[in-house]
Design an enzyme around this catalytic site. Structure first.
Site, PDB file in Angstrom:
ATOM      1  N   LYS A  87     -21.402   5.328  -4.361  1.00 15.16           N
ATOM      2  CA  LYS A  87     -20.472   4.685  -5.472  1.00 15.16           C
ATOM      3  C   LYS A  87     -18.953   4.984  -5.018  1.00 15.16           C
ATOM      4  O   LYS A  87     -18.687   6.291  -4.780  1.00 15.16           O
ATOM      5  CB  LYS A  87     -20.831   5.182  -6.842  1.00 15.16           C
ATOM      6  N   GLY A 146     -18.502  12.835  -3.528  1.00 15.44           N
ATOM      7  CA  GLY A 146     -18.991  12.861  -2.418  1.00 15.44           C
ATOM      8  C   GLY A 146     -18.635  11.527  -1.458  1.00 15.44           C
ATOM      9  O   GLY A 146     -18.479  11.682  -0.372  1.00 15.44           O
ATOM     10  N   CYS A 147     -18.577  10.783  -2.198  1.00 13.76           N
ATOM     11  CA  CYS A 147     -18.444   9.160  -1.548  1.00 13.76           C
ATOM     12  C   CYS A 147     -16.892   9.114  -1.068  1.00 13.76           C
ATOM     13  O   CYS A 147     -16.599   8.907   0.097  1.00 13.76           O
ATOM     14  CB  CYS A 147     -18.926   8.170  -2.538  1.00 13.76           C
ATOM     15  N   THR A 148     -16.007   9.995  -1.951  1.00  7.41           N
ATOM     16  CA  THR A 148     -14.519   9.943  -1.319  1.00  7.41           C
ATOM     17  C   THR A 148     -14.772  10.991  -0.015  1.00  7.41           C
ATOM     18  O   THR A 148     -13.939  10.447   0.705  1.00  7.41           O
ATOM     19  CB  THR A 148     -13.952  10.643  -2.688  1.00  7.41           C
ATOM     20  N   ALA A 167     -15.991   9.072   2.996  1.00  2.24           N
ATOM     21  CA  ALA A 167     -15.175   7.915   3.493  1.00  2.24           C
ATOM     22  C   ALA A 167     -13.704   8.439   4.052  1.00  2.24           C
ATOM     23  O   ALA A 167     -13.455   8.101   5.175  1.00  2.24           O
ATOM     24  CB  ALA A 167     -14.402   7.076   2.208  1.00  2.24           C
TER      25      ALA A 167
END
Length: 138
Positions: free
Chosen positions: A26, A31-33, A36
Site C-alpha cells: 500500500k 515499509g512501502c515508502t 519505493a
C-alpha cells in the site's frame, strides 16, 4: 493496467529490456515508502543496466500519482485494483492473509524470469534485484 498518469500500460511493453517488477502492499505506509525510495535512489543504477522498474499495488491511479509526486519517483506505478496481476504472478498475501504480499520479480530482456524474491522486509528488495541484474550482465 493504468499507470500513475492514468495511461494504459501492458507489461509486454517491457520486452526488449531487463525489468524489475515489484508488488507492494500500500502507498504511503512506512515499509512501502522505504521500498519505493530505495528503488528511486538506485534508479539510475537500474537504468545503467538498461532495466526498467515497475511498482504494482492495488492502490488507485490517483493514489499512485500522489505517492509518485510526493516521493519524486521516476519509475512506473501500476494500479492493480482488481488484483488480476497479483493473481497471475502468484503473489500470496502475508500475515495470515491480512496484508497483500511484497514480492519482486526480475526479468531479462527476453522476458525470462531470472529471480523471484518474497520478503516483507522492504529494504531487501532493491539490493537483491540490482544484484541479480548485475550478475546476469556478466
Amino acid at each position: 493496467m493504468k499507470d500513475q498518469r492514468g495511461e494504459d500500460f501492458q507489461l509486454q511493453q517491457l520486452i526488449g529490456k531487463p525489468a524489475v517488477i515489484y508488488f507492494y502492499p500500500k502507498n504511503f505506509t512506512p515499509g512501502c515508502t522505504k521500498e519505493a525510495c530505495n528503488f528511486r535512489d538506485s534508479y539510475q543504477d537500474f537504468q545503467d543496466l538498461g532495466a526498467e522498474v515497475v511498482g504494482i499495488s492495488s492502490d488507485s491511479e490517483s493514489s499512485h500519482q500522489k505517492f509518485a509526486g510526493k516521493l519524486n519517483l521516476p519509475f512506473i506505478l501500476l494500479s492493480d485494483a482488481n488484483k488480476k496481476a497479483r493473481k497471475s504472478f502468484g503473489v500470496k498475501s502475508s500475515l495470515l492473509g491480512m496484508l497483500p504480499g511484497r514480492e519482486t520479480f526480475v526479468f531479462d530482456a527476453e522476458g525470462k524470469l531470472l529471480h523471484r524474491f518474497n520478503s516483507m522486509n522492504a529494504q531487501r528488495h532493491m539490493p537483491e534485484a540490482l544484484a541479480v541484474l548485475k550478475k546476469d550482465r556478466r
